[in-house]
Design an enzyme around this catalytic site. Structure first.
Site, PDB file in Angstrom:
ATOM      1  NE  ARG A   1      -8.357 -12.857  -1.364  1.00  0.00           N
ATOM      2  CZ  ARG A   1      -7.559 -11.806  -1.453  1.00  0.00           C
ATOM      3  NH1 ARG A   1      -6.294 -11.963  -1.805  1.00  0.00           N
ATOM      4  NH2 ARG A   1      -7.982 -10.588  -1.176  1.00  0.00           N
TER       5      ARG A   1
ATOM      6  CG  ASP B   1      -2.515  -7.776  -5.448  1.00  0.00           C
ATOM      7  OD1 ASP B   1      -2.051  -8.733  -6.096  1.00  0.00           O
ATOM      8  OD2 ASP B   1      -2.433  -7.693  -4.207  1.00  0.00           O
TER       9      ASP B   1
ATOM     10  CD  GLU C   1       0.996  -6.577  -5.786  1.00  0.00           C
ATOM     11  OE1 GLU C   1       1.085  -5.324  -5.930  1.00  0.00           O
ATOM     12  OE2 GLU C   1       0.720  -7.111  -4.703  1.00  0.00           O
TER      13      GLU C   1
ATOM     14  CD  GLU D   1       1.120 -10.662  -1.888  1.00  0.00           C
ATOM     15  OE1 GLU D   1       1.103  -9.626  -2.570  1.00  0.00           O
ATOM     16  OE2 GLU D   1       0.124 -11.047  -1.275  1.00  0.00           O
TER      17      GLU D   1
ATOM     18  CG  HIS E   1       2.685  -8.375   0.882  1.00  0.00           C
ATOM     19  ND1 HIS E   1       2.348  -9.273   1.874  1.00  0.00           N
ATOM     20  CD2 HIS E   1       1.513  -8.004   0.305  1.00  0.00           C
ATOM     21  CE1 HIS E   1       1.037  -9.435   1.882  1.00  0.00           C
ATOM     22  NE2 HIS E   1       0.507  -8.686   0.940  1.00  0.00           N
TER      23      HIS E   1
ATOM     24  CD  GLU F   1       0.502  -3.817  -0.232  1.00  0.00           C
ATOM     25  OE1 GLU F   1       1.451  -4.613  -0.151  1.00  0.00           O
ATOM     26  OE2 GLU F   1      -0.622  -4.127  -0.694  1.00  0.00           O
TER      27      GLU F   1
HETATM   28 MG   LIG Z   1      -0.297  -8.440  -3.541  1.00  0.00          MG
END
Ligand SMILES: [Mg+2]
Length: 411
Positions: free
Chosen positions: A70, A236, A262, A289, A339, A361
């Site tokens: 990413r 996720d 998620e 999120e 988040h 989290e």
């Molecule tokens: Mg997430």
């Protein structure tokens, strides 16, 4: 008590800052790289942290030139930004958010001049003003990041003026401590740290075809084998899928008992959320999120499209917006697990106060083997021990940041 200044600032912590009281990581999103130790750790890492190199399925995975990681397509130079709010008696408060450069301009050029001179105690008025001020260019997205930083700084200053931790301003502690789940793919390390719930970042998506589907199943099966049946496991999917792929993957993963899947869908595609709920009535679903303002969350509660809502306090519009979300969700019997909530002072105070938040989290991207106490975080933000965090009871959000670590963002 009047607000005399609001400014976008940069935080630069000196190397000498002790890290023993620091958060495991103030990093809760891939916009920021994995949390790295500030100084050479005493403990030798087993290997590098998963977040440094692991491929994670994402909305850009269909483009091979940036598929690998990413960091290849996220903005590189925007950085983080903090907001400093100063009151007429000299009290000051801090909030933080992401996407620094454009967000700092919204704070300094628009929100600050409108809010300076207002009463710090008029919390709902100030939050509503920011929600409405940003309408001409959209309250969602980048404006929402700016609103979040200002709103959190206002809450921090309000807590300091009243000499109370923010969770007291929210009605007081609803629980004694916050059980946390570990987010990341170094499951062996999180087990060693004492966590009892785990969320994996899904490596493959539609771009990887049938082979990726099989690899995803192997990946989840391996984690389930590591943690056993007595721990919760989540996945996720970071906006990487469509309805068809999510259903196919969920059916393959059903034997592994995921508590939730998620953010499987693109955040703006509301109809897809309804379709997914209808096609997967048995699977726990979570999202939010990358939703901004309270309105999509109110919609999600009304249509009951997910079981768990995950606003980010530093993105969605701040604590004021999250309080609205919590009220809507609580009334609908839906859970709110912010988040990154366990690793930031903001999320810790929200979770401490809210009955609809029963888990926090805790993102961990740091190298396995390096104790969380040895990582650099924000001083004053408690770290997880045996998978549990107890928020600071110092005034405001309890962050121990020195004023001389702050410089104007546009210096
Ligand atoms: Mg997430």
């Amino acid at each position: 008590m009047k607000i005399t200044d609001i400014q976008a600032v940069k935080l630069t912590m000196p190397d000498s800052v002790p890290s023993t009281s620091a958060a495991a990581s103030s990093v809760t999103s891939p916009q920021h790289a994995a949390g790295h130790p500030a100084t050479a750790p005493a403990a030798k890492p087993w290997r590098s942290g998963w977040a440094e190199d692991a491929e994670v399925a994402n909305p850009m995975s269909r483009y091979p030139h940036v598929k690998r990681h990413r960091s290849m397509w996220l903005p590189k130079d925007w950085g983080a930004v903090w907001c400093k709010v100063t009151l007429e008696d000299g009290t000051w408060g801090l909030g933080s958010t992401a996407h620094g450069r454009p967000v700092a301009a919204v704070i300094d050029d628009h929100l600050a001049p409108q809010l300076i001179g207002q009463d710090i105690m008029a919390g709902e008025k100030l939050a509503d003003m920011m929600f409405r001020l940003t309408k001409p260019y959209g309250t969602v997205g980048l404006a929402s990041y700016a609103i979040s930083a200002v709103d959190l700084a206002l809450w921090d200053a309000r807590g300091k003026v009243l000499d109370k931790p923010v969770y007291e301003l929210l009605g007081g502690p609803q629980k004694e401590s916050l059980p946390c789940y570990a987010t990341g793919n170094d499951v062996d390390w999180y087990l060693e740290l004492g966590f009892k719930a785990f969320k994996l970042a899904c490596p493959h998506g539609p771009a990887d075809g049938l082979d990726g589907l099989k690899k995803n199943e192997d990946f989840v099966a391996r984690a389930r084998e590591q943690i056993g049946d007595g721990c919760e496991l989540m996945l996720d999917c970071w906006m990487a899928f469509d309805v068809e792929y999510t259903v196919r993957l969920a059916e393959r993963l059903r034997p592994y008992g995921l508590k939730w899947m998620e953010e499987c869908l693109l955040s703006e595609d509301f109809d897809a959320n309804i379709a997914l709920r209808q096609r997967l009535p048995w699977q726990g679903l979570a999202t939010g999120e990358h939703w901004y303002t309270h309105l999509p969350f109110q919609w999600a509660c009304a249509h009951r499209v997910v079981d768990i809502l995950q606003p980010d306090l530093t993105w969605v519009g701040g604590l004021s917006t999250c309080v609205k979300i919590a009220a809507a969700a609580d009334a609908a019997g839906i859970t709110v697990l912010p988040h990154g909530g366990g690793g930031t002072a903001f999320g810790q105070h929200f979770t401490m106060a809210m009955g609809c938040a029963d888990l926090a989290e805790y993102f961990i991207g740091s190298p396995p083997g390096v104790p969380l106490e040895q990582l650099r975080g924000i001083p004053g933000v408690p770290i997880a021990k045996d998978g549990v965090v107890i928020p600071s009871n110092a005034p405001g959000f309890g962050m121990e940041i020195s004023e001389d670590w702050l410089t104007p963002f546009f210096g």
